[in-house]
Write a protein that holds these residues in place. Sequence first.
Motif, PDB file in Angstrom:
ATOM      1  N   VAL A   1       0.816  -1.236   0.008  1.00  0.00           N
ATOM      2  CA  VAL A   1      -0.135  -0.080   0.175  1.00  0.00           C
ATOM      3  C   VAL A   1       0.808   1.239  -0.030  1.00  0.00           C
ATOM      4  CG1 VAL A   1      -1.876   1.402   1.444  1.00  0.00           C
ATOM      5  CG2 VAL A   1      -2.011  -1.102   1.212  1.00  0.00           C
ATOM      6  N   ASN A   2       1.825   1.099   0.713  1.00  0.00           N
ATOM      7  CA  ASN A   2       2.747   2.284   0.831  1.00  0.00           C
ATOM      8  C   ASN A   2       3.500   2.661  -0.444  1.00  0.00           C
ATOM      9  OD1 ASN A   2       4.242   4.085   3.155  1.00  0.00           O
ATOM     10  ND2 ASN A   2       6.003   3.407   1.551  1.00  0.00           N
ATOM     11  N   ARG A   3       3.844   1.498  -1.306  1.00  0.00           N
ATOM     12  CA  ARG A   3       4.655   1.772  -2.554  1.00  0.00           C
ATOM     13  C   ARG A   3       3.836   2.508  -3.586  1.00  0.00           C
ATOM     14  NH1 ARG A   3       5.556  -3.371  -3.532  1.00  0.00           N
ATOM     15  NH2 ARG A   3       7.171  -3.473  -2.145  1.00  0.00           N
ATOM     16  N   TYR A   4       2.610   1.950  -3.368  1.00  0.00           N
ATOM     17  CA  TYR A   4       1.442   2.560  -4.484  1.00  0.00           C
ATOM     18  C   TYR A   4       0.587   3.598  -3.944  1.00  0.00           C
ATOM     19  CZ  TYR A   4       2.783  -1.619  -7.321  1.00  0.00           C
ATOM     20  OH  TYR A   4       3.367  -2.555  -8.071  1.00  0.00           O
ATOM     21  N   PHE A   5       1.223   4.366  -3.122  1.00  0.00           N
ATOM     22  CA  PHE A   5       0.700   5.777  -2.750  1.00  0.00           C
ATOM     23  C   PHE A   5       0.185   6.578  -3.933  1.00  0.00           C
ATOM     24  CE2 PHE A   5       1.484  10.230  -1.277  1.00  0.00           C
ATOM     25  CZ  PHE A   5       0.091  10.453  -0.692  1.00  0.00           C
ATOM     26  N   TRP A   6       0.880   6.576  -5.096  1.00  0.00           N
ATOM     27  CA  TRP A   6       0.746   7.160  -6.241  1.00  0.00           C
ATOM     28  C   TRP A   6      -0.662   6.917  -6.599  1.00  0.00           C
ATOM     29  CZ3 TRP A   6      -0.512   4.696 -10.619  1.00  0.00           C
ATOM     30  CH2 TRP A   6       0.230   3.359 -10.570  1.00  0.00           C
ATOM     31  N   LEU A   7      -0.980   5.484  -6.541  1.00  0.00           N
ATOM     32  CA  LEU A   7      -2.212   5.133  -7.136  1.00  0.00           C
ATOM     33  C   LEU A   7      -3.423   5.585  -6.418  1.00  0.00           C
ATOM     34  CD1 LEU A   7      -3.947   3.269  -8.937  1.00  0.00           C
ATOM     35  CD2 LEU A   7      -3.278   1.311  -7.551  1.00  0.00           C
ATOM     36  N   TRP A   8      -3.221   5.542  -4.987  1.00  0.00           N
ATOM     37  CA  TRP A   8      -4.224   6.230  -4.298  1.00  0.00           C
ATOM     38  C   TRP A   8      -4.602   7.540  -4.548  1.00  0.00           C
ATOM     39  CZ3 TRP A   8      -4.900   1.360  -4.295  1.00  0.00           C
ATOM     40  CH2 TRP A   8      -3.999   0.550  -3.665  1.00  0.00           C
ATOM     41  N   ILE A   9      -3.547   8.341  -4.721  1.00  0.00           N
ATOM     42  CA  ILE A   9      -3.779   9.829  -5.090  1.00  0.00           C
ATOM     43  C   ILE A   9      -4.313   9.875  -6.483  1.00  0.00           C
ATOM     44  CG2 ILE A   9      -2.588  11.795  -6.062  1.00  0.00           C
ATOM     45  CD1 ILE A   9      -0.271  11.128  -4.083  1.00  0.00           C
ATOM     46  N   THR A  10      -4.202   9.064  -7.286  1.00  0.00           N
ATOM     47  CA  THR A  10      -4.797   9.137  -8.701  1.00  0.00           C
ATOM     48  C   THR A  10      -6.446   8.827  -8.522  1.00  0.00           C
ATOM     49  OG1 THR A  10      -2.787   8.174  -9.566  1.00  0.00           O
ATOM     50  CG2 THR A  10      -4.755   8.039 -10.958  1.00  0.00           C
ATOM     51  N   LEU A  11      -6.544   7.589  -7.686  1.00  0.00           N
ATOM     52  CA  LEU A  11      -7.895   7.145  -7.334  1.00  0.00           C
ATOM     53  C   LEU A  11      -8.929   8.439  -6.605  1.00  0.00           C
ATOM     54  CD1 LEU A  11      -7.754   3.512  -6.458  1.00  0.00           C
ATOM     55  CD2 LEU A  11      -8.562   4.555  -8.485  1.00  0.00           C
TER      56      LEU A  11
END
Length: 288
Positions: free
Chosen positions: A150-160
């Motif tokens: 989850v930490n590594r894909y922080f950029w994905l949660w921003i995008t969503l």
Amino acid sequence: MIVLKTFLLIPFAALLAALPLAWGWGLSWLDLTLAAVFYTVGTLGVTVGYHRYFTHGAFKTGRRLRIVLAVAGGMAVQGSVIFWVASHRRHHAYADREGDPHSPWLFGTSPVALLRGFWHAHMGWLFQREVTNYDRFAPDLVGDRDLRFVNRYFWLWITLSLALPAVLGGLVSWSWWGAVTAFFWAGLVRIAFLHHVTWSVNSICHLVGDRPFASRDKAANFWPLAILSMGESWHNSHHADPTCARHGVLRGQLDVSARVIWLFERFGLASDVRWPRAERLAAKRIPA
């Protein structure tokens, strides 16, 4: 950190533009509804997830809810889960002393020093090069495979966090304009507003307010922020008993986050909840 700083500045610029643009530029009930929904998700992700669960262990839960809380916190765009937790644990370890990453009292007590401290505590600290040591302050999260993902894909949660309001706005209104206005109001402006509510707990709640409980620092209860922060602005109560699941421990202190944890417990999603105890409150209470 570059990604985080970028998404601190862009929503802030949107917030500054929001007021004049509101007069005649596409603000609708749909935009407000989507903003409220995503504001609630992101805020609870921070308050219940990042703060009370991951940072302080105020309750226990299973793997699925743990991941959901970490993702929801990421959608508040205040930093990845390990960054946020490590920074906040460091804050408690050195609260309002040298080593605290965001105390407003680090530069002195003169009006100029406090003004400088307010800026530093509110958002200035986020633009410094220093990063809290994850292995020292959050080894449990670093060692968790799910949370590393989850930490590594922080950029994905921003995008969503930005894309989902736009998509829903476009689909419900069945127009590109609906997608654009939802992106602006329920995306950028909502994120910026949530940022400043959370940062106000760091700044305002260490400068002004009531201090009914003994703590090692200057954390204070500031009631005007209680609803918007979903209970986080009962900050003196929290610093007096950091692992407690409820921050609004006195009569009339609304704490939405604590109620959500109560619902988790009621439906079997949370266990070992650290609710306030009368004897502990009495021991910490400062005589009137």
